[in-house]
Design an enzyme around this catalytic site. Structure first.
Site, PDB file in Angstrom:
ATOM      1  N   HIS A   1      22.554 122.283  57.330  1.00  0.00           N
ATOM      2  CA  HIS A   1      23.639 123.188  56.940  1.00  0.00           C
ATOM      3  C   HIS A   1      24.875 122.482  56.571  1.00  0.00           C
ATOM      4  CE1 HIS A   1      21.054 126.522  58.579  1.00  0.00           C
ATOM      5  NE2 HIS A   1      20.871 125.705  59.714  1.00  0.00           N
TER       6      HIS A   1
ATOM      7  N   SER B   1      40.294 107.832  35.981  1.00  0.00           N
ATOM      8  CA  SER B   1      41.019 109.151  35.211  1.00  0.00           C
ATOM      9  C   SER B   1      41.868 108.628  34.200  1.00  0.00           C
ATOM     10  CB  SER B   1      41.812 109.760  36.159  1.00  0.00           C
ATOM     11  OG  SER B   1      42.796 110.665  36.001  1.00  0.00           O
TER      12      SER B   1
ATOM     13  N   LYS C   1      42.362 106.849  40.980  1.00  0.00           N
ATOM     14  CA  LYS C   1      41.000 107.558  40.872  1.00  0.00           C
ATOM     15  C   LYS C   1      39.770 106.707  40.480  1.00  0.00           C
ATOM     16  CE  LYS C   1      40.054 112.051  40.881  1.00  0.00           C
ATOM     17  NZ  LYS C   1      39.441 112.574  39.823  1.00  0.00           N
TER      18      LYS C   1
ATOM     19  N   GLU D   1      27.032 112.503  38.785  1.00  0.00           N
ATOM     20  CA  GLU D   1      27.735 113.816  38.290  1.00  0.00           C
ATOM     21  C   GLU D   1      26.963 114.361  36.998  1.00  0.00           C
ATOM     22  OE1 GLU D   1      32.110 114.015  39.878  1.00  0.00           O
ATOM     23  OE2 GLU D   1      31.872 113.568  38.087  1.00  0.00           O
TER      24      GLU D   1
END
Length: 461
Positions: free
Chosen positions: A159, A280, A286, A293
């Site tokens: 979970h 970025s 970043k 992804e």
């Protein structure tokens, strides 16, 4: 403006409207099958000559002409356009240009229906072999990392909540098992792919004395379709492949999701290396996990192709219908997507991430994931498990209110909870012991993991 007359156009009084010709044409994508169309046509020509349907010299002319087209295509000299309609007509027209009237005999006892089905199966047979090889490479990388991290501990989750600590190798072996099922599943699909429809004709077979088993043997098919209607209309094999490909993408997407989470500041379990990350355009600090992804996103693309082909075939009457032309782009794009994702994820694992072992080591000591082991400890000393379970629940509640972990309790506090506790409770709930103790078959215990690694190596040897 009109288009050139087609092979079938003597039935018609006028040519196709140019827009309809473009809409109808598949040459823009089925050119992908040209090598397989040539291979299938060579086998068909040899069969026609063997059975005496054409002469031996005509058969030799056809084979030589088809091999010339192959050379021309590879050299970039044969690039058919939309006027060709499809790869089959393009090859036949060029063959006739090369060998003359003999080229017009190639299509004897054959239809584009069985021809297209043959080409697609030959194509998919090769792609399945390539994807299975990629899966083995992916598994090999998983094993390489696992063998170095048998005793590296990570939090295990259910979970998405901390559950029990596990071996990092055990975690990686879970994805090994998933990809092994993918490898086996593709091998099973291959059994249905490797059946020859060549000789089924348009739908009913042919009046010529062909030898379907001979052409199938030349093309290394395991068997031939026993029913001509089924042979030209069957796309089960394509749907099965898309389903198997979808499961590969499910597994890659799940791993991707964890890599994305683990690379975040909140988790910090892995660091992305520069070779497999991007920055970025506005935030210089970043480092983005673009590879996982993209894999996660591309999974939906493959699922869509599976759904699309199911919808295409669900209401088709026998036998061939033009709708079935839609199978090819779905197959081609799925193959390209799966192969690209497997390659990218293999590179990411091999050289694009580093496990933050210090962070992992501290992560397994900062929670109550050893609570089950306290209950097991009491059960081993004769306390009924359910009673032990309820007691430990109270212990955890007490610790939470006092800002403590189980390891912080004094022996007096333990004994106040139950007299069965003794000094050995501290070793029993140490993360390394918690993992090592789970030595049941298939468990995360170090001894079991080492056995699993040996068995896994044997499987892919």
């Amino acid at each position: 403006m009109t288009t050139q007359p087609k092979t079938w156009s003597q039935r018609f009084e006028s040519a196709l409207h140019p827009a309809i010709a473009r809409f109808n044409a598949s040459i823009g994508f089925d050119i992908e099958l040209i090598e397989y169309d040539l291979t299938g046509s060579i086998a068909h020509a040899k069969m026609l000559a063997k059975t005496g349907i054409i002469s031996a010299s005509e058969g030799e002319q056809l084979v030589n002409g088809l091999e010339q087209i192959r050379r021309e295509y590879r050299q970039g000299l044969f690039v058919p356009g939309v006027d060709a309609e499809d790869v089959h007509f393009a090859v036949e027209k060029r063959l006739t240009d090369i060998v003359g009237d003999a080229g017009k005999k190639l299509h004897t006892a054959r239809s584009r229906n069985d021809q297209a089905g043959t080409d697609t199966r030959l194509y998919l047979r090769d792609r399945i072999a390539e994807i299975r090889e990629q899966l083995r490479e992916f598994q090999g990388v998983l094993l390489e990392i696992a063998e170095l991290n048998v005793e590296t501990l990570i939090p295990g989750y259910t979970h998405l909540q901390r559950a029990q600590p596990i071996s990092l190798a055990h975690y990686l072996l879970a994805y090994f098992e998933m990809s092994d099922r993918d490898w086996e599943r593709l091998g099973d699909v291959l059994k249905r792919v490797n059946i020859s429809p060549l000789g089924c004709g348009a739908l009913a077979g042919t009046t010529f004395p062909i030898d379907r088993h001979y052409s199938a043997e030349l093309l290394e098919f395991d068997q031939v379709y026993a029913n001509s209607l089924d042979g030209v209309s069957d796309r089960d094999f394509a749907i099965e492949f898309l389903a198997a490909a979808s499961l590969i993408m499910v597994h890659l997407s799940r791993l991707s999701e964890e890599m994305i989470l683990w690379s975040s500041h909140e988790f910090g379990f892995i660091t992305l290396k520069d070779s497999c990350a991007t920055g970025s355009s506005i935030m210089p600090q970043k480092k983005n996990p673009d590879v996982p992804e993209l894999v996660r996103g591309k999974a939906g693309r493959v699922f869509g192709h599976l759904q699309a082909l199911l919808v295409v075939v669900k209401g088709l009457p026998l036998a061939y219908n033009k709708d079935l032309q839609e199978d090819k782009e779905a197959l081609f794009d799925t193959v390209k997507t799966v192969q690209g994702c497997l390659e990218a994820m293999t590179i990411l694992l091999r050289e694009g991430i580093a496990f933050n072992t210090n962070r992992l080591a501290s992560a397994v000591t900062e929670d109550f994931s050893n609570a089950t082991d306290v209950a097991d400890y009491l059960a081993a000393k004769g306390v009924p498990f359910r009673e032990s379970y309820n007691l430990v629940g109270k212990v955890v509640k007490t610790c939470l209110s006092g800002g403590k972990l189980l390891k912080d309790l004094t022996l007096e506090e333990w004994k106040d909870l139950h007299p069965a506790f003794d000094t050995d409770i501290y070793s029993a709930i140490a993360p390394t012991q918690v993992v090592a103790a789970r030595n049941s078959y298939g468990g995360t215990g170090f001894e079991q993991v080492r056995k699993s690694l040996i068995a896994a190596r044997d499987r892919i040897a």
